[in-house]
Design a protein around this motif. Structure first.
Motif, PDB file in Angstrom:
ATOM      1  N   PHE A 185      50.147  35.276  37.373  1.00 39.55           N
ATOM      2  CA  PHE A 185      49.546  33.954  37.351  1.00 39.55           C
ATOM      3  C   PHE A 185      49.229  33.502  38.778  1.00 39.55           C
ATOM      4  O   PHE A 185      49.860  33.938  39.738  1.00 39.55           O
ATOM      5  CB  PHE A 185      50.489  32.946  36.671  1.00 39.55           C
ATOM      6  N   ASN A 186      48.229  32.622  38.872  1.00 38.36           N
ATOM      7  CA  ASN A 186      47.792  32.103  40.162  1.00 38.36           C
ATOM      8  C   ASN A 186      47.533  30.609  39.987  1.00 38.36           C
ATOM      9  O   ASN A 186      46.871  30.193  39.032  1.00 38.36           O
ATOM     10  CB  ASN A 186      46.517  32.829  40.609  1.00 38.36           C
ATOM     11  N   HIS A 187      48.032  29.815  40.911  1.00 38.61           N
ATOM     12  CA  HIS A 187      47.902  28.356  40.782  1.00 38.61           C
ATOM     13  C   HIS A 187      46.441  27.902  40.862  1.00 38.61           C
ATOM     14  O   HIS A 187      46.081  26.873  40.288  1.00 38.61           O
ATOM     15  CB  HIS A 187      48.720  27.647  41.869  1.00 38.61           C
ATOM     16  N   GLU A 188      45.615  28.648  41.562  1.00 41.66           N
ATOM     17  CA  GLU A 188      44.234  28.207  41.795  1.00 41.66           C
ATOM     18  C   GLU A 188      43.323  28.467  40.606  1.00 41.66           C
ATOM     19  O   GLU A 188      42.397  27.699  40.343  1.00 41.66           O
ATOM     20  CB  GLU A 188      43.680  28.885  43.049  1.00 41.66           C
ATOM     21  N   SER A 189      43.526  29.598  39.911  1.00 43.37           N
ATOM     22  CA  SER A 189      42.628  29.966  38.824  1.00 43.37           C
ATOM     23  C   SER A 189      43.300  31.021  37.956  1.00 43.37           C
ATOM     24  O   SER A 189      44.300  31.632  38.357  1.00 43.37           O
ATOM     25  CB  SER A 189      41.317  30.519  39.387  1.00 43.37           C
ATOM     26  N   PHE A 190      42.729  31.239  36.766  1.00 40.60           N
ATOM     27  CA  PHE A 190      43.216  32.358  35.960  1.00 40.60           C
ATOM     28  C   PHE A 190      42.977  33.657  36.726  1.00 40.60           C
ATOM     29  O   PHE A 190      42.094  33.731  37.582  1.00 40.60           O
ATOM     30  CB  PHE A 190      42.531  32.399  34.593  1.00 40.60           C
ATOM     31  N   VAL A 191      43.765  34.686  36.427  1.00 38.91           N
ATOM     32  CA  VAL A 191      43.661  35.931  37.174  1.00 38.91           C
ATOM     33  C   VAL A 191      43.692  37.109  36.218  1.00 38.91           C
ATOM     34  O   VAL A 191      44.420  37.123  35.235  1.00 38.91           O
ATOM     35  CB  VAL A 191      44.798  36.042  38.219  1.00 38.91           C
ATOM     36  N   ARG A 192      42.849  38.119  36.524  1.00 33.60           N
ATOM     37  CA  ARG A 192      42.764  39.329  35.701  1.00 33.60           C
ATOM     38  C   ARG A 192      43.449  40.501  36.400  1.00 33.60           C
ATOM     39  O   ARG A 192      43.439  40.591  37.630  1.00 33.60           O
ATOM     40  CB  ARG A 192      41.312  39.736  35.464  1.00 33.60           C
ATOM     41  N   LEU A 301      32.498  45.460  33.427  1.00 29.29           N
ATOM     42  CA  LEU A 301      33.491  44.474  33.844  1.00 29.29           C
ATOM     43  C   LEU A 301      32.840  43.199  34.354  1.00 29.29           C
ATOM     44  O   LEU A 301      31.735  43.226  34.908  1.00 29.29           O
ATOM     45  CB  LEU A 301      34.352  45.060  34.974  1.00 29.29           C
ATOM     46  N   PRO A 302      33.517  42.052  34.202  1.00 30.73           N
ATOM     47  CA  PRO A 302      33.041  40.823  34.834  1.00 30.73           C
ATOM     48  C   PRO A 302      32.975  40.998  36.356  1.00 30.73           C
ATOM     49  O   PRO A 302      33.893  41.574  36.953  1.00 30.73           O
ATOM     50  CB  PRO A 302      34.106  39.792  34.449  1.00 30.73           C
ATOM     51  N   GLU A 303      31.910  40.515  36.960  1.00 27.30           N
ATOM     52  CA  GLU A 303      31.747  40.660  38.407  1.00 27.30           C
ATOM     53  C   GLU A 303      32.011  39.320  39.077  1.00 27.30           C
ATOM     54  O   GLU A 303      31.120  38.495  39.249  1.00 27.30           O
ATOM     55  CB  GLU A 303      30.337  41.164  38.731  1.00 27.30           C
ATOM     56  N   ASP A 304      33.253  39.089  39.456  1.00 30.15           N
ATOM     57  CA  ASP A 304      33.613  37.881  40.186  1.00 30.15           C
ATOM     58  C   ASP A 304      34.853  38.171  41.019  1.00 30.15           C
ATOM     59  O   ASP A 304      35.286  39.319  41.142  1.00 30.15           O
ATOM     60  CB  ASP A 304      33.813  36.688  39.238  1.00 30.15           C
ATOM     61  N   ASP A 305      35.430  37.133  41.611  1.00 33.13           N
ATOM     62  CA  ASP A 305      36.559  37.320  42.524  1.00 33.13           C
ATOM     63  C   ASP A 305      37.894  36.967  41.873  1.00 33.13           C
ATOM     64  O   ASP A 305      38.864  36.657  42.558  1.00 33.13           O
ATOM     65  CB  ASP A 305      36.357  36.474  43.791  1.00 33.13           C
ATOM     66  N   ARG A 306      37.966  37.039  40.549  1.00 29.64           N
ATOM     67  CA  ARG A 306      39.195  36.657  39.859  1.00 29.64           C
ATOM     68  C   ARG A 306      40.004  37.877  39.419  1.00 29.64           C
ATOM     69  O   ARG A 306      40.721  37.832  38.435  1.00 29.64           O
ATOM     70  CB  ARG A 306      38.863  35.777  38.655  1.00 29.64           C
ATOM     71  N   TRP A 307      39.891  38.942  40.167  1.00 27.04           N
ATOM     72  CA  TRP A 307      40.641  40.166  39.885  1.00 27.04           C
ATOM     73  C   TRP A 307      41.805  40.289  40.856  1.00 27.04           C
ATOM     74  O   TRP A 307      41.665  40.034  42.045  1.00 27.04           O
ATOM     75  CB  TRP A 307      39.750  41.401  40.018  1.00 27.04           C
ATOM     76  N   GLU A 308      42.949  40.697  40.324  1.00 25.90           N
ATOM     77  CA  GLU A 308      44.112  40.941  41.169  1.00 25.90           C
ATOM     78  C   GLU A 308      44.474  42.412  41.100  1.00 25.90           C
ATOM     79  O   GLU A 308      44.575  42.994  40.016  1.00 25.90           O
ATOM     80  CB  GLU A 308      45.306  40.100  40.693  1.00 25.90           C
ATOM     81  N   LYS A 309      44.663  43.016  42.256  1.00 22.65           N
ATOM     82  CA  LYS A 309      44.980  44.437  42.296  1.00 22.65           C
ATOM     83  C   LYS A 309      46.371  44.682  41.741  1.00 22.65           C
ATOM     84  O   LYS A 309      47.317  43.974  42.043  1.00 22.65           O
ATOM     85  CB  LYS A 309      44.903  44.958  43.735  1.00 22.65           C
TER      86      LYS A 309
END
Length: 322
Positions: A185-192, A301-309
């Protein structure tokens, strides 16, 4: 390791004697022994050169009729139960039990034999790339992912019917212990977090803190499914006609969705949600608890910056089918 020693290594891994392998191949035991002593190198090299000259694989040299009669086998529940027992035996170094299962499959069940071989390929790739021991959860869940990918690979993505996709995905079952590794989880936004991908299939987990939302968007020609791992999530779905009328954006790096105020439905732990082509949807966590969802996308895949390694082990899983 030369090709001849490789034959012996694979034979032993399958739990076969030279005599049993000879019976399966349709040659004499002396022929197998000769191959393992070096007699196989010449014709293996010649076949390799033939494929290079013709720019093809060994499979290409087999008639199409033969290939069509032998599609890659489905991982049925009965096969999967045996494969899980075999996986435990291999990982626990119970050679007697592993050999018993392997020998039976080699002599009597080619479909089971295929999936037993996949167990070894997964373990060997993991040890080669990650250089560490692999656990049972990773192996069996990778098999489930491979099976889904195989069953979807028989038809071009544009030709897969929505109902067929839904029915197939409903049989898809990753373990909770495995999925927990990908929930964050991330406080700023949902995370994948990505679990698995091929050219046409992506499987990932999204973590939602209270109040987080993926505003209304559509996925174009892609088919999507969501499974609620834990918690309650609000979901809105609108038709292609309304999507076009309201000019709802396609999901990509540039999309700036707007919150939709229409009717929504609550989905809880264990529920499936399916999104057909050109339909738009919105996902929102209106509860006061963290929520996690599993996503299966038959498309890019969705192309955005909401991915977490994720940790390195996911690399092995993502590339199993590539």
């Amino acid at each position: 390791m030369n090709k001849d020693k490789q034959i012996a290594k694979i034979r032993e891994r399958m739990g076969l004697t030279q005599s049993e392998l000879a019976d399966l191949v349709g040659v004499s035991e002396n022929t197998i022994a000769n191959w393992e002593k070096g007699g196989a190198s010449k014709w293996i090299n010649n076949l390799s050169k033939l494929c290079q000259v013709l720019n093809c694989s060994l499979n290409d040299l087999v008639s199409n009729d033969h290939l069509n009669d032998n599609p890659l086998p489905e991982l049925t529940p009965s096969i999967f139960d045996t494969v899980k027992s075999y996986c435990l035996a291999v990982l626990n170094q119970d050679k007697k039990e592993a050999t018993k299962i392997s020998s039976f499959a080699s002599l009597h069940d080619k479909k089971l034999r295929y999936w037993l071989d996949q167990v070894h390929q997964i373990i060997e790739q993991y040890q080669r790339e990650i250089k560490d021991e692999i656990d049972y959860e990773t192996v069996i869940n990778t098999l489930v992912l491979q099976n889904l990918s195989l069953q979807l690979s028989y038809t071009f993505p544009s030709q897969v019917q929505f109902d067929s996709f839904c029915n197939l995905v409903k049989q898809f079952n990753l373990t909770n212990n495995f999925l927990e590794r990908y929930i964050s989880f991330n406080h700023e936004s949902f995370v994948r977090k990505l679990i698995f991908k091929t050219q046409y299939l992506a499987v990932y987990v999204i973590g939602w803190e209270p109040g987080q939302i993926a505003e209304m968007h559509h996925h174009g020609t892609y088919l999507d499914a969501m499974w609620v791992i834990k918690g309650d999530i609000q979901h809105c779905l609108v038709s292609p006609e309304e999507c076009s009328k309201k000019k709802i954006p396609f999901e990509n790096f540039l999309y700036k969705g707007k919150k939709y105020s229409g009717k929504s439905q609550t989905f809880s732990t264990g529920d499936w949600i399916f999104i057909n082509r050109f339909h738009a949807h919105q996902i929102e966590n209106l509860s006061n608890q963290n929520v996690a969802t599993l996503h299966i996308r038959f498309g890019a895949l969705p192309e955005d910056d909401r991915w977490e390694k994720h940790q390195e082990e996911s690399v092995t899983i993502r590339h199993q089918m590539e």
